[in-house]
Design a protein around this motif. Structure first.
Motif, mmCIF file in Angstrom:
data_model
loop_
_atom_site.group_PDB
_atom_site.id
_atom_site.type_symbol
_atom_site.label_atom_id
_atom_site.label_comp_id
_atom_site.label_asym_id
_atom_site.label_seq_id
_atom_site.Cartn_x
_atom_site.Cartn_y
_atom_site.Cartn_z
ATOM 1 N N GLU A 258 0.841 -1.221 0.000
ATOM 2 C CA GLU A 258 0.000 0.000 0.000
ATOM 3 C C GLU A 258 0.864 1.255 0.000
ATOM 4 O O GLU A 258 0.581 2.212 -0.730
ATOM 5 N N ALA A 259 1.921 1.240 0.819
ATOM 6 C CA ALA A 259 2.807 2.416 0.878
ATOM 7 C C ALA A 259 3.523 2.607 -0.457
ATOM 8 O O ALA A 259 3.739 3.741 -0.904
ATOM 9 N N ASP B 59 6.411 -0.371 -7.385
ATOM 10 C CA ASP B 59 5.780 -1.698 -7.387
ATOM 11 C C ASP B 59 6.509 -2.610 -6.417
ATOM 12 O O ASP B 59 7.737 -2.559 -6.320
ATOM 13 N N VAL B 60 5.741 -3.439 -5.717
ATOM 14 C CA VAL B 60 6.352 -4.383 -4.773
ATOM 15 C C VAL B 60 6.009 -5.804 -5.221
ATOM 16 O O VAL B 60 4.836 -6.162 -5.321
ATOM 17 N N ASP C 81 -3.041 -7.890 -2.906
ATOM 18 C CA ASP C 81 -2.920 -6.472 -3.216
ATOM 19 C C ASP C 81 -1.933 -6.159 -4.327
ATOM 20 O O ASP C 81 -1.745 -5.006 -4.681
ATOM 21 N N THR C 82 -1.238 -7.174 -4.819
ATOM 22 C CA THR C 82 -0.231 -6.910 -5.842
ATOM 23 C C THR C 82 -0.421 -7.863 -7.006
ATOM 24 O O THR C 82 -0.907 -8.984 -6.825
ATOM 25 N N LYS C 83 -0.020 -7.396 -8.194
ATOM 26 C CA LYS C 83 -0.142 -8.278 -9.358
ATOM 27 C C LYS C 83 1.071 -9.186 -9.441
ATOM 28 O O LYS C 83 1.080 -10.170 -10.152
ATOM 29 N N ILE D 61 9.965 1.584 2.045
ATOM 30 C CA ILE D 61 9.918 1.751 0.583
ATOM 31 C C ILE D 61 11.076 2.644 0.127
ATOM 32 O O ILE D 61 11.814 2.311 -0.795
ATOM 33 N N CYS D 62 11.234 3.799 0.795
ATOM 34 C CA CYS D 62 12.249 4.764 0.359
ATOM 35 C C CYS D 62 13.646 4.179 0.501
ATOM 36 O O CYS D 62 14.468 4.290 -0.417
#
Ligand code: ATP
Ligand code: MG
Length: 381
Positions: A16-17, A24-25, A39-41, A285-286
């Motif tokens: 989400e973040a 993309d995660v 939540d992810t492809k 993420i960052c």
């Protein structure tokens, strides 16, 4: 694009973040219906403990982070040698994946923690307990514990002997009981340039060894806050750690003691999603994707986070009824992990309420009154 090893709620909140920053995660998880997989492809359908799976993940991205510490470090070394960057690095995470090596590290650095000893694996062993230890004591598995699973309160010598005779060949440690006044926790991050950033120190409350609620910021004096930050910084620098970390403390008559180090994002930092300018997941993420890391400032006076744990089967109100009732509380932010099944004690979601009061005493009152409301709808498991 980055990869995460693990597919539970911490990975889901990371996905989400990532969406907020167009990162993309790719998620490595064993089950398609895990929270992050929904939540992810981009999924690598492999157990997070499988280095083979992480190899496939590394074919998608060279920047990989972890949801939890149950990883096959030796199996991942060749990937690191071939240019994959792990956040945190395998070297810095390795003393933290086991509660015994964590304690050894703390002892080496002279960072206070509860007195502890290892339970030898040989059966029929008699332990000579230090003279100032009395029952109850706390036993913990060295590896794989979470949410109180892997902790046992040992009330007498019979229970201690049972633990020594444990048939599962699990490695246990034993700890002196701490009569704390409060439990504290802090989530921090360290970027690749070595800059450390702190989220506010929080008070946590556990029920049956599982986190029940978290209050941010904790009402503690400046000396304690400085000591907490000093301990975190020492550990991060010693480990040359790059990533997000959480450290739990006991605070009370015995001073400040480190209870646990979690080399990842943590339940005690969930309030940051709603209450801070950059959440613990945003920091992850960052740092992992090489974006400039912002300061995580608290943007409100305070926050209460309460966990929604699965209740026993046959509980009179259904999950959807409870969620509808929670939605009726003005200002309550609901984070739902979309797990398939309600099992007693399972973390299904959490809620965060932003607090308005300026002084800490009235803020705690405000928090406890909202908590009462929440718990009348969704009790502690
Ligand atoms: P987590 O879910 O944070 O990973 P965990 O299951 O690994 O937790 P701990 O954090 O070690 O386990 O312990 C869970 C809780 O049990 C603590 O937060 C605290 O409330 C209680 N506890 C642990 N150790 C002691 C101790 N030595 N004395 C008293 N209470 C303790
Ligand atoms: Mg803990």
């Amino acid at each position: 694009m980055i990869g995460v090893v693990g597919g539970g709620q911490l990975a889901m909140l990371l996905v989400e973040a990532g969406k907020k920053r167009d990162v993309d995660v790719v998620v490595q998880t064993a089950v398609k219906t895990d929270p992050a997989a929904k939540d992810t492809k981009q999924i690598i359908l492999h157990d997070p403990k499988s280095a083979e799976g992480t190899k496939l993940l590394a074919e998608k991205t060279n920047f990989i982070t972890f949801e939890n510490e149950w990883i096959d470090i030796p199996g991942l070394v060749s990937l690191q040698n071939n240019g994959v960057s792990f956040f945190p690095s395998l070297k810095s995470i390795s003393p933290l994946i086991n509660k015994i090596t964590q304690r050894e590290l703390l002892n080496t650095l002279d960072i206070p923690c509860p007195d502890w000893l290892t339970i030898p694996l040989e059966k029929s062993f008699r332990i000579d307990l230090p003279s100032d230890w009395t029952f109850p004591m706390m036993a913990k598995t060295a590896k794989g514990g979470y949410d109180g699973k892997g902790t046992k309160i040992i009330k007498n010598s019979e229970q201690l002997q049972e633990l020594i005779n444990d048939e599962t060949k699990e490695q246990w440690m034993l700890e002196k009981w701490i009569s704390f006044e409060k439990e504290l926790s802090i989530v921090s991050s360290r970027d690749s340039k070595g800059k450390v950033r702190f989220f506010p120190i929080v008070e946590t409350c556990q029920s049956n060894q599982i986190c029940d609620w978290v209050l941010a910021p904790a009402d503690i004096n400046n000396d304690v806050a400085l000591l907490v930050k000093n301990i975190v910084s020492s550990l991060l620098v010693e480990l040359d750690y790059v990533g997000v970390i959480a450290i739990e403390f006991f605070y009370g008559p015995e001073g400040l003691l480190v209870n646990e180090i979690a080399p990842r994002t943590h339940n005690s930092g969930h309030f940051s999603i709603d209450a801070c300018s950059s959440s613990q997941f945003d920091q992850q993420i960052c740092i992992t994707s090489g974006i400039d890391v912002p300061m995580p400032e608290m943007i409100v006076n305070g926050a209460l986070m309460a966990n929604l744990l699965g209740l026993q089967s046959g509980y009179p109100t259904s999950v959807s009824q409870r969620l509808d009732d929670l939605k009726a509380i003005p200002g309550l932010n609901i984070h739902w992990y979309k797990k398939e099944e309600e099992k007693k004690g399972r973390k299904l979601g959490h809620v965060t309420y932003l607090l308005n009061k300026k002084d800490s005493l009235s803020r705690k009152k405000e928090a406890l009154s909202v908590l009462k409301n929440i718990r009348s709808i969704w009790p502690t498991s």
